[in-house]
Scaffold this motif. Structure first.
Motif, mmCIF file in Angstrom:
data_model
loop_
_atom_site.group_PDB
_atom_site.id
_atom_site.type_symbol
_atom_site.label_atom_id
_atom_site.label_comp_id
_atom_site.label_asym_id
_atom_site.label_seq_id
_atom_site.Cartn_x
_atom_site.Cartn_y
_atom_site.Cartn_z
ATOM 1 N N GLN A 284 0.828 -1.219 0.000
ATOM 2 C CA GLN A 284 0.000 0.000 0.000
ATOM 3 C C GLN A 284 0.859 1.265 0.000
ATOM 4 O O GLN A 284 0.527 2.255 -0.644
ATOM 5 C CB GLN A 284 -0.991 -0.028 1.184
ATOM 6 N N HIS A 285 2.008 1.238 0.701
ATOM 7 C CA HIS A 285 2.866 2.431 0.736
ATOM 8 C C HIS A 285 3.559 2.657 -0.608
ATOM 9 O O HIS A 285 3.704 3.803 -1.045
ATOM 10 C CB HIS A 285 3.912 2.294 1.842
ATOM 11 N N MET A 286 3.973 1.570 -1.276
ATOM 12 C CA MET A 286 4.647 1.724 -2.572
ATOM 13 C C MET A 286 3.678 2.221 -3.642
ATOM 14 O O MET A 286 4.040 3.045 -4.486
ATOM 15 C CB MET A 286 5.270 0.387 -3.002
ATOM 16 N N ILE A 287 2.444 1.734 -3.607
ATOM 17 C CA ILE A 287 1.433 2.224 -4.563
ATOM 18 C C ILE A 287 1.172 3.709 -4.335
ATOM 19 O O ILE A 287 1.075 4.510 -5.278
ATOM 20 C CB ILE A 287 0.126 1.408 -4.435
ATOM 21 N N LYS A 288 1.072 4.104 -3.067
ATOM 22 C CA LYS A 288 0.868 5.515 -2.720
ATOM 23 C C LYS A 288 2.069 6.357 -3.167
ATOM 24 O O LYS A 288 1.912 7.474 -3.658
ATOM 25 C CB LYS A 288 0.668 5.633 -1.215
ATOM 26 N N LYS A 289 3.268 5.799 -3.009
ATOM 27 C CA LYS A 289 4.499 6.530 -3.378
ATOM 28 C C LYS A 289 4.592 6.725 -4.890
ATOM 29 O O LYS A 289 5.152 7.726 -5.354
ATOM 30 C CB LYS A 289 5.707 5.751 -2.854
ATOM 31 N N LEU A 290 4.074 5.788 -5.665
ATOM 32 C CA LEU A 290 4.074 5.935 -7.124
ATOM 33 C C LEU A 290 3.127 7.041 -7.580
ATOM 34 O O LEU A 290 3.336 7.659 -8.624
ATOM 35 C CB LEU A 290 3.678 4.608 -7.782
ATOM 36 N N GLN A 291 2.085 7.302 -6.794
ATOM 37 C CA GLN A 291 1.109 8.338 -7.157
ATOM 38 C C GLN A 291 1.608 9.730 -6.755
ATOM 39 O O GLN A 291 1.523 10.677 -7.525
ATOM 40 C CB GLN A 291 -0.235 8.040 -6.488
ATOM 41 N N GLN A 292 2.101 9.859 -5.524
ATOM 42 C CA GLN A 292 2.628 11.138 -5.043
ATOM 43 C C GLN A 292 3.528 10.881 -3.836
ATOM 44 O O GLN A 292 3.429 9.828 -3.208
ATOM 45 C CB GLN A 292 1.496 12.096 -4.642
ATOM 46 N N GLU A 293 4.388 11.848 -3.533
ATOM 47 C CA GLU A 293 5.289 11.699 -2.390
ATOM 48 C C GLU A 293 4.478 11.742 -1.098
ATOM 49 O O GLU A 293 3.732 12.690 -0.856
ATOM 50 C CB GLU A 293 6.331 12.832 -2.393
ATOM 51 N N PRO A 294 4.588 10.707 -0.242
ATOM 52 C CA PRO A 294 3.797 10.685 1.003
ATOM 53 C C PRO A 294 4.159 11.837 1.926
ATOM 54 O O PRO A 294 5.297 12.319 1.933
ATOM 55 C CB PRO A 294 4.176 9.332 1.642
ATOM 56 N N LEU A 295 3.180 12.277 2.721
ATOM 57 C CA LEU A 295 3.411 13.326 3.704
ATOM 58 C C LEU A 295 4.218 12.778 4.876
ATOM 59 O O LEU A 295 4.367 11.567 5.036
ATOM 60 C CB LEU A 295 2.069 13.876 4.204
ATOM 61 N N CYS A 296 4.706 13.697 5.709
ATOM 62 C CA CYS A 296 5.523 13.298 6.861
ATOM 63 C C CYS A 296 4.750 12.365 7.787
ATOM 64 O O CYS A 296 5.294 11.373 8.269
ATOM 65 C CB CYS A 296 5.973 14.541 7.623
ATOM 66 N N THR A 297 3.472 12.667 8.024
ATOM 67 C CA THR A 297 2.648 11.823 8.905
ATOM 68 C C THR A 297 2.532 10.408 8.348
ATOM 69 O O THR A 297 2.635 9.430 9.096
ATOM 70 C CB THR A 297 1.230 12.431 9.050
ATOM 71 N N GLU A 298 2.343 10.306 7.041
ATOM 72 C CA GLU A 298 2.238 8.981 6.405
ATOM 73 C C GLU A 298 3.552 8.212 6.493
ATOM 74 O O GLU A 298 3.561 6.996 6.697
ATOM 75 C CB GLU A 298 1.810 9.153 4.946
ATOM 76 N N LYS A 299 4.657 8.936 6.358
ATOM 77 C CA LYS A 299 5.967 8.284 6.473
ATOM 78 C C LYS A 299 6.189 7.741 7.885
ATOM 79 O O LYS A 299 6.724 6.649 8.069
ATOM 80 C CB LYS A 299 7.086 9.268 6.116
ATOM 81 N N LYS A 300 5.776 8.517 8.885
ATOM 82 C CA LYS A 300 5.926 8.079 10.277
ATOM 83 C C LYS A 300 5.089 6.827 10.549
ATOM 84 O O LYS A 300 5.561 5.880 11.185
ATOM 85 C CB LYS A 300 5.502 9.206 11.228
ATOM 86 N N ILE A 301 3.851 6.840 10.068
ATOM 87 C CA ILE A 301 2.964 5.687 10.266
ATOM 88 C C ILE A 301 3.554 4.447 9.594
ATOM 89 O O ILE A 301 3.569 3.352 10.166
ATOM 90 C CB ILE A 301 1.550 5.988 9.723
ATOM 91 N N PHE A 302 4.062 4.629 8.384
ATOM 92 C CA PHE A 302 4.649 3.509 7.642
ATOM 93 C C PHE A 302 5.879 2.956 8.361
ATOM 94 O O PHE A 302 6.045 1.737 8.486
ATOM 95 C CB PHE A 302 5.021 3.970 6.232
ATOM 96 N N GLN A 303 6.736 3.856 8.874
ATOM 97 C CA GLN A 303 7.947 3.414 9.561
ATOM 98 C C GLN A 303 7.612 2.630 10.828
ATOM 99 O O GLN A 303 8.213 1.591 11.111
ATOM 100 C CB GLN A 303 8.814 4.638 9.893
ATOM 101 N N LYS A 304 6.629 3.116 11.591
ATOM 102 C CA LYS A 304 6.197 2.396 12.800
ATOM 103 C C LYS A 304 5.615 1.035 12.441
ATOM 104 O O LYS A 304 5.909 0.024 13.088
ATOM 105 C CB LYS A 304 5.150 3.222 13.557
ATOM 106 N N SER A 305 4.774 1.022 11.402
ATOM 107 C CA SER A 305 4.145 -0.246 10.999
ATOM 108 C C SER A 305 5.197 -1.252 10.552
ATOM 109 O O SER A 305 5.070 -2.453 10.828
ATOM 110 C CB SER A 305 3.128 -0.008 9.878
ATOM 111 N N LEU A 306 6.269 -0.785 9.894
ATOM 112 C CA LEU A 306 7.336 -1.695 9.470
ATOM 113 C C LEU A 306 8.007 -2.359 10.664
ATOM 114 O O LEU A 306 8.264 -3.560 10.660
ATOM 115 C CB LEU A 306 8.389 -0.944 8.652
ATOM 116 N N HIS A 307 8.290 -1.588 11.709
ATOM 117 C CA HIS A 307 8.987 -2.140 12.863
ATOM 118 C C HIS A 307 8.199 -3.269 13.520
ATOM 119 O O HIS A 307 8.775 -4.274 13.941
ATOM 120 C CB HIS A 307 9.279 -1.036 13.885
#
Length: 381
Positions: A284-307
């Motif tokens: 879901q994050h890579m598909i979103k990244k292909l459409q537009q650069e994710p916001l800082c909040t989205e990056k934080k959520i993604f990083q936490k979810s990865l851990h």
């Protein structure tokens, strides 16, 4: 003249104030975005993760080493009776134990708040062991499902379950795993930041060209295709067992059929619990990244979810011994024997302690009586 001079001065002040205001207004968005970038701390959850991830990975280390060591011991004892199922399980054991070797440094990394003090070389080696475990686990679980499929659906038609073919498949799987993971040794894995050196984190890979396409392809090959194969095997086995049970109800009691269905059900459970959350987060994050650069909040959520989803993915090395429990008769028998022995030892120890305590109480009572009689007056003759 004074009035004209005053008007000229006011006009000049107004003309000089307007451009300044315009420049500030134009710079505001740039300054705001620059501030957002500088304050976008992807590791702001380090205080929570320092405790949770250290405890989680410490549990994985203990359970993984214990369960897989028992499995390896059982397999070694029954090495003369090895078959295709046992062979795939043995390779799973080795991949899990390899991963456990890398865990102490990862535990230290999380305990230090995402700081890696061990150098770039060791970071690459631990990353290699991590991804070897992931890909080997997925591939050998798929092999186990295909093995159970041929054991139930086509038991006599194909010779793929013969041990020599199974050995060849294992060699091919390891070649595939190393071809997928070996490039990690030439890829920089650590990155210096303001107050830490991170290792094997997603932002460290963002400089790679076409990263979203690479990760989406990895999810397809390493997760979606194996999951499709496993679900196909499960559906075919279920249909075959249902058909056989309908034709002959006595075959329901067959040990092979029961072992096959238990093995593949547990493989599906491991896949869903361990591998699905991580791959869903990546996709879901890579598909979103292909459409537009994710916001800082989205990056934080993604990083936490990865851990936390990576922790779940690594948890498979604790669940793999349960696959051996269902798939290998020798493993099940040995584990049950150990458990019975432990229970019997506990019961006998408790009984012995109770008996010794009772004997001690009786002895103390007897000594008390003798002491009292010796202190008293003896009857005269």
């Amino acid at each position: 003249m004074p009035l004209t001079a005053q008007r000229i001065q006011e006009t000049t002040e107004m003309s000089t104030e307007f451009p300044v205001t315009t420049v500030v207004a134009e710079m505001d968005p740039f300054t705001a975005s620059e501030t957002n970038i500088s304050t976008c701390d992807l590791y702001e959850h380090k205080d929570t993760a320092r405790i949770l991830l250290s405890v989680f990975y410490g549990s994985i280390l203990i359970l993984g080493v214990l369960g897989n060591t028992i499995a390896l011991t059982v397999i070694f004892k029954n090495r003369k009776k090895i078959n295709s199922t046992t062979l795939y399980s043995t390779n799973l054991v080795f991949s899990d134990l390899l991963f456990c070797i890398a865990l102490p440094t990862r535990i230290a990394y999380y305990a230090l708040g995402f700081h890696w003090p061990f150098g770039e070389a060791l970071c690459r080696i631990t990353a290699l062991l991590f991804y070897i475990n992931t890909y080997a686990g997925v591939n050998f679980m798929t092999c186990l499902s295909i093995d159970r499929f041929f054991a139930v659906v086509h038991p006599f038609r194909y010779k793929i379950r013969r041990i020599k073919y199974a050995k060849g498949i294992c060699v091919f799987v390891w070649f595939l795993v190393f071809s997928q993971t070996f490039p990690l040794l030439i890829q920089s894995m650590s990155q210096e930041e303001n107050e830490r050196t991170t290792c094997m984190e997603y932002p460290n890979f963002e400089k790679i060209e076409h990263l979203p396409f690479i990760l989406l392809a990895a999810c397809l090959i390493g997760y979606l295709i194996p999951l499709g194969i496993i679900l196909f095997c499960y559906s075919q086995i279920s249909c075959k067992l249902f058909q056989t049970a309908k034709e002959n109800p006595l075959t329901e009691k067959s040990g092979i059929n029961k072992k096959a269905i238990n093995t593949i059900i547990f493989v599906i459970i491991v896949f869903i619990v361990c591998f699905t959350p991580y791959h869903v987060a990546i996709i879901q994050h890579m598909i979103k990244k292909l459409q537009q650069e994710p916001l800082c909040t989205e990056k934080k959520i993604f990083q936490k979810s990865l851990h936390y989803t990576v922790f779940l993915m690594n948890f498979n090395c604790c669940l793999d011994p349960f696959i051996y429990f269902f798939a290998c008769k020798g493993y099940k028998r040995t584990v049950l024997k150990i458990l019975r022995r432990q229970v019997s030892v506990s019961i006998s120890s408790a009984a012995r302690s109770h008996h010794e305590e009772s004997s001690r109480d009786a002895g103390e009572t007897q000594m008390t009586v003798l002491a009292k009689s010796s202190n008293g007056k003896l009857p005269e003759k």
